[in-house]
Design a protein around this motif. Structure first.
Motif, PDB file in Angstrom:
ATOM      1  N   ALA A  47       0.897  -1.169   0.112  1.00  0.00           N
ATOM      2  CA  ALA A  47      -0.021   0.028  -0.060  1.00  0.00           C
ATOM      3  C   ALA A  47       0.931   1.253  -0.230  1.00  0.00           C
ATOM      4  N   LEU A  48       1.018   2.024  -0.890  1.00  0.00           N
ATOM      5  CA  LEU A  48       1.778   2.977  -1.194  1.00  0.00           C
ATOM      6  C   LEU A  48       1.481   4.123  -0.226  1.00  0.00           C
ATOM      7  N   VAL A  61      -4.700   8.396 -14.142  1.00  0.00           N
ATOM      8  CA  VAL A  61      -6.338   8.462 -14.603  1.00  0.00           C
ATOM      9  C   VAL A  61      -7.267   8.081 -13.188  1.00  0.00           C
ATOM     10  N   SER A  62      -6.791   7.046 -12.492  1.00  0.00           N
ATOM     11  CA  SER A  62      -7.276   6.553 -11.229  1.00  0.00           C
ATOM     12  C   SER A  62      -6.526   5.555 -10.349  1.00  0.00           C
ATOM     13  N   TYR A  63      -6.687   5.578  -9.148  1.00  0.00           N
ATOM     14  CA  TYR A  63      -6.138   4.554  -8.144  1.00  0.00           C
ATOM     15  C   TYR A  63      -6.855   4.137  -7.330  1.00  0.00           C
ATOM     16  N   ARG A  64      -6.370   3.057  -6.405  1.00  0.00           N
ATOM     17  CA  ARG A  64      -6.928   2.035  -5.342  1.00  0.00           C
ATOM     18  C   ARG A  64      -6.151   1.648  -4.761  1.00  0.00           C
ATOM     19  N   ILE A  65      -6.139   1.571  -3.299  1.00  0.00           N
ATOM     20  CA  ILE A  65      -5.405   0.891  -2.357  1.00  0.00           C
ATOM     21  C   ILE A  65      -6.364  -0.123  -1.763  1.00  0.00           C
ATOM     22  N   GLU A  66      -6.053  -1.535  -1.871  1.00  0.00           N
ATOM     23  CA  GLU A  66      -7.216  -2.298  -1.451  1.00  0.00           C
ATOM     24  C   GLU A  66      -6.108  -3.703  -0.932  1.00  0.00           C
ATOM     25  N   ASN A  67      -6.595  -3.959   0.630  1.00  0.00           N
ATOM     26  CA  ASN A  67      -5.905  -5.090   1.139  1.00  0.00           C
ATOM     27  C   ASN A  67      -4.224  -5.026   0.953  1.00  0.00           C
ATOM     28  N   GLU A  68      -3.631  -3.989   1.412  1.00  0.00           N
ATOM     29  CA  GLU A  68      -2.184  -3.623   1.152  1.00  0.00           C
ATOM     30  C   GLU A  68      -1.791  -3.977  -0.317  1.00  0.00           C
ATOM     31  N   TYR A  69      -2.431  -3.866  -1.252  1.00  0.00           N
ATOM     32  CA  TYR A  69      -1.967  -3.694  -2.631  1.00  0.00           C
ATOM     33  C   TYR A  69      -2.291  -2.308  -3.138  1.00  0.00           C
ATOM     34  N   SER A  70      -1.791  -1.809  -3.951  1.00  0.00           N
ATOM     35  CA  SER A  70      -1.882  -0.539  -4.760  1.00  0.00           C
ATOM     36  C   SER A  70      -2.105  -0.791  -6.189  1.00  0.00           C
ATOM     37  N   LYS A  85       9.311   3.724  -8.897  1.00  0.00           N
ATOM     38  CA  LYS A  85      10.742   3.314  -8.488  1.00  0.00           C
ATOM     39  C   LYS A  85      11.599   4.561  -8.011  1.00  0.00           C
ATOM     40  N   ALA A  86      11.439   5.726  -8.643  1.00  0.00           N
ATOM     41  CA  ALA A  86      12.539   6.689  -8.596  1.00  0.00           C
ATOM     42  C   ALA A  86      11.979   7.504  -7.110  1.00  0.00           C
ATOM     43  N   HIS A  87      10.642   7.473  -6.929  1.00  0.00           N
ATOM     44  CA  HIS A  87      10.227   8.228  -5.638  1.00  0.00           C
ATOM     45  C   HIS A  87      10.957   7.809  -4.319  1.00  0.00           C
ATOM     46  N   PRO A  88      11.565   9.169  -3.578  1.00  0.00           N
ATOM     47  CA  PRO A  88      12.428   8.900  -2.372  1.00  0.00           C
ATOM     48  C   PRO A  88      11.396   8.405  -1.327  1.00  0.00           C
ATOM     49  N   TYR A  89      10.297   8.332  -1.081  1.00  0.00           N
ATOM     50  CA  TYR A  89       9.483   7.785  -0.130  1.00  0.00           C
ATOM     51  C   TYR A  89       8.788   6.743  -0.378  1.00  0.00           C
ATOM     52  N   GLY A  90       9.105   6.016  -1.526  1.00  0.00           N
ATOM     53  CA  GLY A  90       8.266   4.986  -2.209  1.00  0.00           C
ATOM     54  C   GLY A  90       8.883   3.592  -1.690  1.00  0.00           C
ATOM     55  N   GLU A  91       8.049   2.777  -1.487  1.00  0.00           N
ATOM     56  CA  GLU A  91       8.486   1.332  -1.268  1.00  0.00           C
ATOM     57  C   GLU A  91       7.568   0.362  -2.413  1.00  0.00           C
ATOM     58  N   VAL A  92       8.329   0.074  -3.269  1.00  0.00           N
ATOM     59  CA  VAL A  92       7.510  -0.637  -4.488  1.00  0.00           C
ATOM     60  C   VAL A  92       7.155  -2.063  -4.346  1.00  0.00           C
ATOM     61  N   GLY A  93       7.552  -2.704  -3.020  1.00  0.00           N
ATOM     62  CA  GLY A  93       7.349  -4.030  -2.809  1.00  0.00           C
ATOM     63  C   GLY A  93       8.078  -5.016  -3.585  1.00  0.00           C
TER      64      GLY A  93
END
Length: 119
Positions: A47-48, A61-70, A85-93
């Motif tokens: 979950a981002l 266009v849209s996004y959703r976070i569901e059950n620890e998935y983005s 991938k390049a975002h400094p605060y991002g965990e891509v899993g």
């Protein structure tokens, strides 16, 4: 009427999505996909954070976070993948999937439920 989205995409030149008895979107399958979710979906097994979503939101266009998935829907999937991938605060899993969107993505995005679920 059908709940088989692949069949609807293949056979219909115009369709309507209904949620609880109300029409929530209409158009030809390709048009509805582009308007509602874009051409690509990036699926991540994390979950981002809100900060990541806010920073890349203009590309989505849209996004959703569901059950620890983005699920990130965009017109340019590769560009969205690189931004995440390049975002400094991002965990891509550990699992990332980039794939073309489908009418099932549209259905879930519009209704908040998966085909066959009881909601």
């Amino acid at each position: 009427t059908t709940h088989y989205m692949e069949e609807a995409h293949r056979l219909c030149n115009r369709l309507a999505f209904m949620d609880h008895g109300k029409i929530v979107s209409t158009g030809d399958p390709g048009q509805v996909i582009k308007q509602q979710v874009g051409d690509w979906v990036l699926e991540l097994n994390v979950a981002l954070r809100d900060q990541v979503i806010q920073d890349i939101k203009p590309e989505l266009v849209s996004y959703r976070i569901e059950n620890e998935y983005s699920y990130l829907y965009s017109a340019d999937g590769e560009k969205t993948l690189q931004r995440v991938k390049a975002h400094p605060y991002g965990e891509v899993g550990s699992a990332i999937t980039l794939r073309k969107t489908t009418l099932e993505d549209v259905f879930v995005n519009l209704t908040g439920s998966h085909l066959g679920s009881q909601s």
